[in-house]
Design a protein around this motif. Structure first.
Motif, short mmCIF file in Angstrom:
data_model
loop_
_atom_site.label_atom_id
_atom_site.label_comp_id
_atom_site.label_asym_id
_atom_site.label_seq_id
_atom_site.Cartn_x
_atom_site.Cartn_y
_atom_site.Cartn_z
N THR A 127 3.59 9.04 -45.91
CA THR A 127 4.39 8.68 -44.74
C THR A 127 3.81 9.43 -43.54
O THR A 127 3.68 10.65 -43.58
CB THR A 127 5.86 9.05 -44.94
OG1 THR A 127 6.36 8.40 -46.12
CG2 THR A 127 6.69 8.61 -43.75
N LEU A 148 15.27 6.87 -43.61
CA LEU A 148 14.55 7.27 -42.40
C LEU A 148 15.46 7.14 -41.19
O LEU A 148 15.94 6.06 -40.86
CB LEU A 148 13.31 6.38 -42.22
CG LEU A 148 12.49 6.64 -40.95
CD1 LEU A 148 11.91 8.05 -40.96
CD2 LEU A 148 11.38 5.60 -40.80
N GLN A 154 4.33 3.76 -43.22
CA GLN A 154 4.26 4.01 -44.66
C GLN A 154 3.00 3.35 -45.20
O GLN A 154 2.82 2.14 -45.07
CB GLN A 154 5.50 3.45 -45.37
CG GLN A 154 5.53 3.67 -46.87
CD GLN A 154 5.82 5.12 -47.24
OE1 GLN A 154 6.28 5.90 -46.41
NE2 GLN A 154 5.53 5.48 -48.48
N VAL A 185 6.63 5.83 -37.05
CA VAL A 185 6.53 6.20 -38.47
C VAL A 185 5.93 5.03 -39.23
O VAL A 185 6.36 3.88 -39.05
CB VAL A 185 7.91 6.56 -39.06
CG1 VAL A 185 7.77 6.92 -40.54
CG2 VAL A 185 8.55 7.71 -38.29
N THR A 242 3.63 10.09 -39.19
CA THR A 242 4.46 10.04 -37.99
C THR A 242 3.66 10.50 -36.78
O THR A 242 2.72 11.30 -36.91
CB THR A 242 5.72 10.93 -38.15
OG1 THR A 242 6.46 10.91 -36.94
CG2 THR A 242 5.34 12.37 -38.47
N PRO A 244 6.60 12.36 -47.95
CA PRO A 244 6.63 10.94 -48.31
C PRO A 244 8.06 10.44 -48.52
O PRO A 244 8.86 11.10 -49.20
CB PRO A 244 5.82 10.90 -49.61
CG PRO A 244 4.89 12.07 -49.51
CD PRO A 244 5.68 13.13 -48.80
N LEU A 245 8.37 9.30 -47.92
CA LEU A 245 9.72 8.73 -48.04
C LEU A 245 9.98 8.20 -49.43
O LEU A 245 11.13 8.12 -49.87
CB LEU A 245 9.90 7.61 -47.01
CG LEU A 245 9.98 8.05 -45.55
CD1 LEU A 245 9.95 6.83 -44.63
CD2 LEU A 245 11.25 8.87 -45.30
N ALA A 287 7.86 -0.12 -49.21
CA ALA A 287 7.98 -0.48 -47.79
C ALA A 287 8.35 -1.94 -47.57
O ALA A 287 8.47 -2.37 -46.42
CB ALA A 287 6.67 -0.18 -47.08
#
Length: 682
Positions: free
Chosen positions: A373, A290, A299, A297, A375, A383-384, A100
């Motif tokens: 992740t 993203l 992280q 959102v 939202t 998860p990103l 991040a």
């Protein structure tokens, strides 16, 4: 030219401070916090008063053992710095932070012994696509000139190391720096802003040469600048700064700034470079893939269990706005935010909201873990950034000293693993052991200290048991008769079994060739159950494998026979027959891949051989200049503390992966030692 980077990236930024062990990362964080006014005075590492090394374990070992988050302001912009441990044993702390982060500041020393460790870090940043700048710390200790030092360090970096400053020396002592972009000299003042000064005449030629080298590197990605250099036209200063920012964000170069964190030298120039050049959350969103949907959102980069405030989830707001009581959904969990906080080490400042780009601690997000992740949208996000801890290389069996602490130990370990996902826990049913695995002796030592200090659970620690097995070399035929009469119905079961060895890796086979109903069909599974029960602990004291048992004959009683009677008969036949089958001990053998700098490969192969390992070969490590992969077969019993010796031979950077390959016979003194130390029959 001059528009490649676009407008300056303003707004909140998140910067990871990483680097080899003992390179001065925590000291740099202290210097930054003092310079930005977040703390009144910079504390020395080892004093126990730094913002970074605040935990009892960090103070005891005088090293960072976890990531520390500190938010400050510089020139009216919010900057969150995350100081990540340099020890390879705690290196995974940086992974969720880097996912991040907008930028990594890599702190290193002018020391050739740190090149391999630096390469590990830069390779990780390349894999993640994280822009980085390098802060050459402890510049006063440099034995070489700055440009020669960069030549020494360049093999660690795939991208060109781009020197932005050179040292200003007087009588061989570093007294300041010359900024190659601004063409200004700065004279250091301890723990204060440097004084601007004209470039001394004796240094002008050196500055011109170094500046031209910097511009040449930038021109590799800017045709207009290349033309200006060829025509000997001085490029506009703003255009140079634009190229510096663009190449940093693209990962085309790694800018290098110099200074001394301990003395506060070069800190202001570093902060200004971060403010001007670092990408912002918009670029980080793009890197993570993203898309802007209008939802909030975040992280999660770290989980903290505080002594009194409960669980905190440190998170970067990637999009939208976050307020108290916001409902967030993750991949498998939903939770409502219960408090937002700015962090300064252990210090917390409550706040009402957080906007995109800011990094804050969120209270009591139950079910949410590091790397998740979250939202505010109706549909949860996967998860990103996938978090994949490296395979553990060191393990210990834990046992609470007092039985009453068993439940507490399980809960405490769960919290520790939430804080540090690189730990792995295994409950071994065969031995009843609780085995905790990590990335080195210090890693598990610190974990034990947290158990005993933070959670007040004294534990005993030992080496995990090796999963030895035993097998047989020859077969036999054996009768087993269980007969018992004690008034009323008795117990009767009579079996004849044929035992024979199987090839290695075959496991266990049970068959029957019963004819004429001498053993009724309903009792045959009972015989197998009795046989299997005995195989849990054979004549040598270990589970028995790689053999076949055939039920060939027997007899029964219409009244006294039962499932239990035939189970006991089968077990008795094994107990009496197996000792005559030439039992032999088997040990697990692992296939290991050891990753090492090439100059240490000979030492590594010697270590493997000394541990009864069989070298299969070695080759260049793909994608790693100057590294090798050594492949070998090694007994599992020889790998318990292997990582300690490997790192000792490689300045702390070697690692390995292992997987089970096969079981092999173990005889002689080593077999006796194994049976005396582990066998239940010993």
């Amino acid at each position: 030219m001059g528009k490649r980077a676009g407008d300056r990236s303003s707004g909140p930024k998140c910067i990871a401070i990483i680097g080899p062990f003992a390179s001065g990362k925590t000291t740099l964080l202290e210097a930054i916090l003092e310079r930005t006014g977040a703390i009144a005075k910079q504390a020395r590492t080892g004093s126990g008063n730094t913002v970074g090394d605040h935990s009892a374990e960090a103070k005891a070992h005088q090293m960072s053992t976890e990531a520390t988050v500190a938010t400050t302001r510089f020139m009216d912009e919010s900057l969150t710095f995350v100081d990540c441990p340099g020890s390879v044993e705690f290196a995974f702390e940086a992974d969720p932070v880097l996912a991040a982060a907008d930028l990594a500041v890599v702190v290193t020393e002018p020391d050739d012994k740190k090149i391999a460790a630096l390469q590990l870090i830069l390779h990780k940043l390349d894999a993640l696509g994280i822009p980085r700048m390098l802060f050459l710390n402890k510049i006063e200790n440099a034995a070489l000139g700055v440009r020669d030092t960069l030549k020494m360090l360049q093999p660690a970096s795939a991208a060109p190391l781009l020197l932005r400053q050179i040292a200003l020396r007087q009588d061989g002592i570093v007294m300041g720096s010359i900024d190659l972009a601004l063409e200004r000299a700065y004279v250091y003042r301890e723990h204060a802003a440097s004084e601007i000064a004209p470039i001394p005449n004796d240094d002008k030629a050196r500055e011109v040469e170094a500046r031209f080298s910097m511009l040449e590197t930038l021109a590799d990605h800017d045709d207009a600048l290349m033309e200006q250099l060829l025509e000997e036209i001085e490029p506009p200063r703003d255009a140079v700064f634009d190229d510096l920012a663009a190449d940093l964000r693209d990962g085309a170069v790694t800018p290098v700034l110099i200074g001394s964190a301990e003395k506060g030298h070069g800190i202001l120039r570093l902060l200004k470079a971060i403010r001007h050049d670092a990408p912002d959350v918009v670029a980080t969103r793009a890197r993570l893939g993203l898309k802007d949907t209008g939802d909030t959102v975040v992280q999660v980069v770290k989980t903290i269990h505080t002594p009194h405030g409960g669980k905190l989830s440190v998170a970067r707001v990637l999009a939208g706005t976050l307020t108290d009581a916001t409902e967030l959904r993750g991949d498998g969990a939903s939770a409502k935010v219960s408090g937002l906080y700015d962090l300064l080490g252990t210090g917390q400042t409550k706040r009402a909201r957080a906007d995109a780009g800011e990094t804050v601690a969120l209270g009591k997000l139950d079910g949410v873990g590091t790397g998740d992740t979250l939202t505010s949208g109706k549909t949860a996000l996967a998860p990103l950034a996938a978090l994949e801890p490296p395979q553990p290389v060191y393990a210990a069996a834990l046992r609470p000293r007092e039985r009453k602490d068993e439940a507490k130990l399980s809960l405490a370990l769960q919290k520790l693993i939430e804080e540090d996902p690189s730990l792995a826990l295994e409950q071994r049913q065969e031995t009843g052991e609780t085995v905790l695995s990590g990335h080195g002796e210090m890693h598990l030592r610190v974990t034990r200290e947290r158990l005993e200090g933070k959670y007040q659970i004294p534990v005993d620690v030992g080496a995990p048991s090796i999963p030895y097995r035993e097998t047989i070399r020859k077969g036999t035929t054996q009768r087993g008769r269980h007969k018992k009469q004690s008034g009323g119905h008795g117990q009767f079961g009579d079996v004849v079994i044929d035992i024979r060895p199987l090839p290695r890796g075959s496991g266990f086979e049970f068959t029957d060739t019963i004819t004429g109903g001498v053993v009724p069909k309903q009792y045959i599974p009972s015989v197998e159950a009795g046989v299997r029960d005995y195989l849990k602990c054979g004549p040598l004291g270990f589970p028995v494998v790689d053999l076949a048992v055939n039920l060939s004959d027997g007899s029964y009683h219409t009244v006294d026979s039962s499932d239990m009677a035939f189970q006991l008969a089968g077990r008795l036949a094994m107990k009496e027959g197996l000792p005559g089958c030439s039992s032999v001990l088997l040990e697990p053998v692992l296939k290991v891949e050891i990753y090492t700098p090439s100059d240490a490969t000979a030492r590594i192969t010697a270590i493997v051989s000394q541990r009864r390992g069989q070298i299969l070969g070695f080759d260049a490590r793909p994608g790693w200049s100057g590294w090798d992969v050594v492949e070998a077969m090694m007994p599992e019993s020889e790998t318990g503390n292997l990582i300690i010796e490997l790192r000792s031979a490689t300045a702390g950077v070697a690692s390995y992966r292992a997987r089970f390959d096969h079981m092999a016979e173990l005889t002689g003194r080593l077999a006796d030692e194994a049976m005396n130390g582990h066998g239940k029959a010993a």
